[in-house]
Structures are given as structure tokens and as C-alpha cells.
Design a protein around this motif. Structure first.
Motif, PDB file in Angstrom:
ATOM      1  N   UNK A 281      44.037  39.468  35.011  1.00  0.00           N
ATOM      2  CA  UNK A 281      43.740  38.976  36.340  1.00  0.00           C
ATOM      3  C   UNK A 281      43.081  40.042  37.089  1.00  0.00           C
ATOM      4  N   UNK A 282      43.257  41.040  36.978  1.00  0.00           N
ATOM      5  CA  UNK A 282      42.309  42.305  37.672  1.00  0.00           C
ATOM      6  C   UNK A 282      40.762  41.996  37.465  1.00  0.00           C
ATOM      7  N   UNK A 283      40.496  42.014  36.189  1.00  0.00           N
ATOM      8  CA  UNK A 283      39.174  41.835  35.537  1.00  0.00           C
ATOM      9  C   UNK A 283      38.460  40.565  36.213  1.00  0.00           C
ATOM     10  N   UNK A 284      39.472  39.537  36.179  1.00  0.00           N
ATOM     11  CA  UNK A 284      39.017  38.057  36.617  1.00  0.00           C
ATOM     12  C   UNK A 284      38.749  38.277  38.210  1.00  0.00           C
ATOM     13  N   UNK A 285      39.381  38.926  38.998  1.00  0.00           N
ATOM     14  CA  UNK A 285      39.178  39.051  40.368  1.00  0.00           C
ATOM     15  C   UNK A 285      37.888  39.647  40.344  1.00  0.00           C
TER      16      UNK A 285
END
Length: 308
Positions: A281-285
Motif C-alpha cells: 500500500x505504501x508503494x501504491x500511495x
């Protein structure tokens, strides 16, 4: 916008909002979810027991956790029903939902640092660029040295120097606020790169513009402010957009001084949960905010294009 398209968008928005309101009103209260948590888990954990709840718009979620053994019992309340989600994909999604508030807080720090640093760097980079192309040799040399130093040394070292090095030179220079220290280091770095961008943009304007300005009786400063710089702005947008995106990604360096940006928050969650899933999710953000700012800059570039 076409009137029919606007009506369809408004109808779709109304339907989505209405559905969200219905689901929000029908979600079970958090107290009902926490009451479902296994008594055995609570008893076995005792002083190592922790309980986490999150109230989202259309559902609630609650988790009991044995900190010592990492055993969990998780429930989600949606549309009047309560579901246990302790296994498989649903449990992984539950983990992401519990991490999301902290990740969003880290995202706010990252985006805020990027915006204020780039804004400040761009503001004074104009003066550095003008000093660099000035015919007054000492000023040109000083500005050139500034640019050479900040472009020739790693941003990470500059950040270390501002936060750790300045107090060793003089305790009065200590910067306790980590965000402020990062802001100073990043804005100084942006100023060096942006000044070269601005210098190139100014020098790309035909010299005939200067001559025409002088013929009209304008002084150097007036010519720059009223004629040259406004024309240069159109050519600045693409390189400034690239610099902004680079700073957005380089902001992850502030995790080294323990500023709770998105990267530092992600590493902290990964360490405490013993899970690398949080990096997804961090990379998606990161991808989402990069895409949003890229879209904005592309729109600005088209609007102010030289050939517009």
C-alpha cells in the motif's frame, strides 16, 4: 463540460453518496465488534493484550492482539453484519485497513515537505539565477559556488549536516524540529537545481527582447520583471515538474532522521508487525500522489505552452 455529461456525473455522484449514507447508518457499532473478540485471547494475553479499532465511512473494524505471540482476532462490521476475518486474503486486507491511518499521516508529511520545500526553493532560486548571470563578478562567483556545492554533494549528506552537523559547530544552531531541518536542507538543495533551470530559461529568451526593453527605457530589473521572466515561466514548467517529482521521492530520505514521513512510517509498521505486506500500500500511495501531481503539471504545461 457537455451538459448531458454533467448531468450524468451529478446523478452518479448522488447515487454514490446515497449508498454511502445508507451503508454508514447500517454498520454495526464498534462496541458490538469488540464484544466478539475471543475471551481466551484476552485472558492468555493479559498485560500483553492490545485492542485496535477503526471507524471508516461505511464499515467498522476491530482487532484484539496478543502482542507477545502476535495472535489476533479481527472483526469487520458492514451493512448490519459482523464478519470474522482471521485468515487468507481478507485478513491481509484487514491489516492494510489498520495501517492506512498511519500511512496517510506519513503521506501528509511527505507531500507537505515536498510542496513547501519546492515553493521556497523556487522563490529564492530566482535571485540566485539572476545573481549567477549578473555582470557583477563577485556576486556571480558566490551564486556559482552555492550552486556547485549543493548540486555536487548528496542531499542525504546535506540533511545530515543541517540536523546533526550544525549543533556540533555551535549549539545555538541546533534545530530540534525534524520537519524544519528537512525543510531547510531540501529547500537549499531545490534552490540550487531550480536556479540552473531558471537561468537556462532566462538565457533562452532572445537577446532582442533585452534590446527592445532598453529601447523602451526600461531598466534591467524592470525588463526582467515585466518581460523576460514572464516569458520564461512557460519554459520552466516541464523541468520544474521533474524537480518536484524527484523531491517527492527523495523525501523518503528524511526517515534517516526519524521524521515520520511515508517511508519511515512504513518501515516502523513493517518492524512492529513483522510483515513486508505494508510496502505494497505504501508503494501504491507513492504512485497515486506521483500520478496526481504529474497530471496537474501536464495540465499546466498544456495551458501555458509556448505553442498554446
Amino acid at each position: 463540460m457537455n451538459k448531458k455529461i454533467l448531468i450524468r456525473v451529478l446523478i452518479a455522484a448522488a447515487v454514490i453518496i446515497s449508498a454511502a449514507v445508507v451503508m454508514s447508518l447500517s454498520k454495526p457499532p464498534i462496541e458490538d465488534l469488540t464484544a466478539r473478540i475471543s475471551p481466551e485471547l484476552i485472558e492468555n494475553a493479559r498485560t500483553s493484550y492490545s485492542e485496535t479499532t477503526n471507524n471508516y465511512l461505511v464499515f467498522n473494524i476491530a482487532r484484539g492482539r496478543n502482542v507477545r505471540t502476535a495472535e489476533t482476532d479481527t472483526y469487520i462490521g458492514f451493512m448490519g453484519n459482523i464478519f470474522q476475518i482471521n485468515d487468507g486474503f481478507a485478513n491481509s486486507m484487514a491489516n492494510i485497513l489498520f495501517w492506512l491511518p498511519a500511512l496517510l499521516n506519513g503521506t501528509w508529511v511527505t507531500v507537505s515537505l515536498t510542496i513547501v520545500s519546492v515553493s521556497a526553493g523556487l522563490l529564492y532560486s530566482i535571485f540566485i539565477a539572476l545573481g549567477r548571470i549578473s555582470k557583477f563578478k563577485p556576486l556571480s562567483v558566490i551564486c556559482g559556488a552555492y550552486i556547485f556545492f549543493f548540486r555536487g554533494t548528496p542531499l542525504l549528506m546535506q540533511l545530515f549536516f543541517v540536523y546533526y552537523g550544525l549543533p556540533m559547530i555551535n549549539p545555538a544552531l541546533t534545530i530540534n524540529d525534524k520537519f524544519l531541518a528537512a525543510f531547510i536542507a531540501f529547500s537549499l538543495n531545490v534552490g540550487a537545481y531550480a536556479s540552473e533551470i531558471i537561468r537556462a530559461a532566462i538565457q533562452s529568451i532572445d537577446k532582442g527582447q533585452f534590446e527592445a526593453s532598453h529601447a523602451l527605457g526600461l531598466k534591467y530589473g524592470q525588463a526582467m520583471r515585466l518581460i523576460i521572466i514572464p516569458q520564461s515561466i512557460r519554459r520552466l514548467i516541464p523541468p520544474v515538474a521533474n524537480e518536484f517529482i524527484m523531491v517527492l521521492k527523495d523525501a523518503s530520505l528524511v526517515s534517516i532522521i526519524a521524521l515520520s514521513d511515508l517511508t519511515h512510517t512504513t518501515r516502523s509498521i513493517s518492524s512492529s508487525s513483522s510483515s513486508v505486506l505494508v510496502f505494497i500500500p505504501a508503494m501504491i500511495i507513492y504512485l497515486i500522489i506521483t500520478a496526481l501531481f504529474t497530471f496537474v503539471f501536464n495540465k499546466a504545461e498544456k495551458k501555458f505552452s509556448v505553442y498554446h
